[in-house]
Design a protein around this motif. Sequence first.
Motif, PDB file in Angstrom:
ATOM      1  N   PRO A 460       0.978  -1.187  -0.192  1.00 37.22           N
ATOM      2  CA  PRO A 460      -0.045   0.099   0.158  1.00 37.22           C
ATOM      3  C   PRO A 460       0.885   1.208  -0.010  1.00 37.22           C
ATOM      4  O   PRO A 460       1.897   1.273   0.508  1.00 37.22           O
ATOM      5  N   SER A 461       0.463   2.273  -0.854  1.00 42.01           N
ATOM      6  CA  SER A 461       1.175   3.501  -0.767  1.00 42.01           C
ATOM      7  C   SER A 461       1.115   4.330   0.393  1.00 42.01           C
ATOM      8  O   SER A 461       0.144   4.307   1.040  1.00 42.01           O
ATOM      9  N   PRO A 462       2.558   4.677   0.658  1.00 46.65           N
ATOM     10  CA  PRO A 462       2.549   5.647   1.713  1.00 46.65           C
ATOM     11  C   PRO A 462       1.925   7.249   1.697  1.00 46.65           C
ATOM     12  O   PRO A 462       1.889   7.849   2.623  1.00 46.65           O
ATOM     13  N   THR A 463       1.796   7.371   0.477  1.00 49.73           N
ATOM     14  CA  THR A 463       0.935   8.717   0.276  1.00 49.73           C
ATOM     15  C   THR A 463      -0.255   8.874   0.667  1.00 49.73           C
ATOM     16  O   THR A 463      -1.201   7.986   0.595  1.00 49.73           O
ATOM     17  N   ARG A 464      -0.496  10.072   1.445  1.00 44.61           N
ATOM     18  CA  ARG A 464      -1.671  10.460   2.199  1.00 44.61           C
ATOM     19  C   ARG A 464      -2.304  11.293   1.353  1.00 44.61           C
ATOM     20  O   ARG A 464      -1.875  12.572   1.344  1.00 44.61           O
ATOM     21  N   GLY A 485      -8.400  19.787   0.158  1.00 48.66           N
ATOM     22  CA  GLY A 485      -8.106  19.102   0.915  1.00 48.66           C
ATOM     23  C   GLY A 485      -6.454  19.233   1.264  1.00 48.66           C
ATOM     24  O   GLY A 485      -6.083  20.261   1.125  1.00 48.66           O
ATOM     25  N   TRP A 486      -5.642  18.323   1.363  1.00 48.70           N
ATOM     26  CA  TRP A 486      -4.178  17.927   1.522  1.00 48.70           C
ATOM     27  C   TRP A 486      -3.824  16.778   1.111  1.00 48.70           C
ATOM     28  O   TRP A 486      -4.361  15.583   0.971  1.00 48.70           O
ATOM     29  N   ALA A 487      -2.596  16.975   1.000  1.00 49.13           N
ATOM     30  CA  ALA A 487      -1.760  15.606   0.502  1.00 49.13           C
ATOM     31  C   ALA A 487      -0.327  15.643   0.768  1.00 49.13           C
ATOM     32  O   ALA A 487       0.254  16.881   0.848  1.00 49.13           O
ATOM     33  N   LEU A 488       0.533  14.656   1.303  1.00 49.58           N
ATOM     34  CA  LEU A 488       1.789  14.403   1.576  1.00 49.58           C
ATOM     35  C   LEU A 488       2.261  12.970   1.533  1.00 49.58           C
ATOM     36  O   LEU A 488       1.520  12.036   1.490  1.00 49.58           O
ATOM     37  N   ASN A 489       3.462  12.953   1.497  1.00 43.44           N
ATOM     38  CA  ASN A 489       4.093  11.595   1.475  1.00 43.44           C
ATOM     39  C   ASN A 489       5.260  11.763   2.478  1.00 43.44           C
ATOM     40  O   ASN A 489       6.076  12.797   2.402  1.00 43.44           O
ATOM     41  N   TYR A 522       1.151  14.777  11.076  1.00 41.92           N
ATOM     42  CA  TYR A 522       2.208  14.149  10.216  1.00 41.92           C
ATOM     43  C   TYR A 522       3.668  15.130  10.373  1.00 41.92           C
ATOM     44  O   TYR A 522       3.523  15.649   9.310  1.00 41.92           O
ATOM     45  N   LYS A 523       4.087  15.198  11.532  1.00 39.81           N
ATOM     46  CA  LYS A 523       5.383  15.895  11.571  1.00 39.81           C
ATOM     47  C   LYS A 523       6.465  15.747  10.643  1.00 39.81           C
ATOM     48  O   LYS A 523       6.797  14.470  10.360  1.00 39.81           O
ATOM     49  N   ASN A 524       7.184  16.860  10.508  1.00 41.78           N
ATOM     50  CA  ASN A 524       8.285  16.825   9.610  1.00 41.78           C
ATOM     51  C   ASN A 524       8.327  16.067   8.095  1.00 41.78           C
ATOM     52  O   ASN A 524       9.266  15.459   7.651  1.00 41.78           O
ATOM     53  N   GLN A 525       6.973  16.153   7.619  1.00 46.31           N
ATOM     54  CA  GLN A 525       6.781  15.536   6.142  1.00 46.31           C
ATOM     55  C   GLN A 525       7.373  16.562   5.300  1.00 46.31           C
ATOM     56  O   GLN A 525       7.366  17.741   5.436  1.00 46.31           O
ATOM     57  N   PRO A 526       7.777  16.160   4.158  1.00 44.46           N
ATOM     58  CA  PRO A 526       8.364  16.955   3.130  1.00 44.46           C
ATOM     59  C   PRO A 526       7.139  17.899   2.511  1.00 44.46           C
ATOM     60  O   PRO A 526       6.025  17.514   2.285  1.00 44.46           O
TER      61      PRO A 526
END
Length: 571
Positions: A460-464, A485-489, A522-526
């Motif tokens: 499963p993809s780690p992208t949220r 909305g929002w999106a991060l990896n 989701y701290k310290n995410q790019p």
Amino acid sequence: ANYGGSIPTVVNIDNPGSKGGTFQGRATFSGWALNTSATVKSVTVSVDGVSQGAATYGLSRPDVCTLYATSPGCQNGAANIGWSSVVDTTKLANGNHVLSIAATSANGERAIQAHPFTVGNWTTANPIIVSIDKPNSQTGPLSGRTNIGGWAIDPDASIAAVSIAIDGVPLGNASYGGNRSDVCATFSGYPGCPNVGWNFSLDTTLVPDGTHTLQVTVTPDSGQVYTQTTPIQIGNLASQTNPTYISIDQPNSSSSPFSGSATFSGWALNSNSAIATVEISIDGVANGIATYGSPRTDVCAKLPGKPGCPSVGWTYLFSTADLTNGVHTVEVTSTAENGERATASSSFTVANAVSHSPTTASITEPSSMSSAYQGLVQFSGTATSTSAKVTAITVSIDGFPYGSTSFTAAGPNAVVNWTYSLNTTQLSDGAHTLGITATGADGTASVTSATFQVANWSSPSPTRVDIDVPNSSSANFSETAYFGGWALNPTSAITSIQVAVDGIPFGAAQYGGVRNDACSIYKNQPGCPDVGWNAAVDTTYLANGTHTLAITATTAAGQSFTTTSSFTVAN
């Protein structure tokens, strides 16, 4: 209902079936089309109403022509009424779509057939289930010819093929269709049940002793591919089942890099019979026959009385110019007169000087700036020759031949542009080497290479990806709807957010809005805190009623993930 009677033009879609199916990467759709009184002039393809161009028409379908023997295209023993079309599903949003096939006859009569299908490009676990029953963790080293087997099923489609490879080297297709009622008792109602077992007779003497990876690749009718792997042990050399001894003296772990002409050497013998041939393969591809019979008294002093002694040495001379610089593998296969055979292997490094050949090749894509690749990708570059026309540009991946590139031949001094499409799902995640060999009409050649990364994320993809609006509490939308909305990896920044409604692309969303709430979780995410997205959708293009919004986020590493939400239009 445009006709009072039967429609003279008949269109059929075999794949996908009437119930659809899940597809991934490059999907091959197929069927047949005919007219009872005129020849079919064209078969065109559309997905969700968007033209995909013409299908290939004229494929043989004798099964259909037995029912329409008097129709044009089926007369005089012909049966050229089949069609097929390859659709790159990576250009479609994940989710439900509609394939439409339109056939037009020479007399102007036309008919259209449509079937649903689903795109699922690496956003969830693959639905195909593959089991390798033998070998397993309790199986000892394999030797001689041994039978391996298991079962494979897909909830959406029948299995078309099960292929076997070891360490990425194809060995052929397994027999599929064995009765496995035990499996189908658990997976009741799956296509193909209960005949879902596979079996393969594996000649382990083709594989060097040691630890290897068995790869079982399953291809269902839907076109999606899944590979299951398991480690295996091979133990043929000097065993009771195969008393063959092989030594590779050169190359070895202390050998310097090779360039130009290289000489490999060693010895081979069998306790029961003289050695008939010693075959050499480079990177899994047959390269030639070694010279066998040189004296090796040192060996025969330790193994006295063996057939062929003392003339058991072998040597092999070959050119490294056809190999890319880097690490390669030589495999030595010894076959005795009684048919017993075994293989040993050794690694070596090629370091050829820069070629001064009048024929040169270059690679534009992949480059050092390329992100990791996923699914179907296209590599490209150039080739030229100052002395002759460029006649061949071939591809290797990790030293294994992968065929020819697409290019238009041109005369001396002309720059030739080449392209090559590669399905990266056939490769393991991680680093790989692309090799390009350009050959001129005068026989001059040049080899170049480039490394690239594959990241297909079978897990499963780690992208949220989060869709705040619309949600289950949203009111009906009219005119311009504002979604967000929002999106991060966790490992790679998001580079684009694509919007689709009911599978139809609606362009890119704006990305980069401040979302401290998401980044506090989701701290310290790019990219944090600028991970918000917003999109304006003109709902006047949509019919009133319920629709599906799909948001696809793509990272700088090339990974993508899609999530959906329903909304209602009331204009």
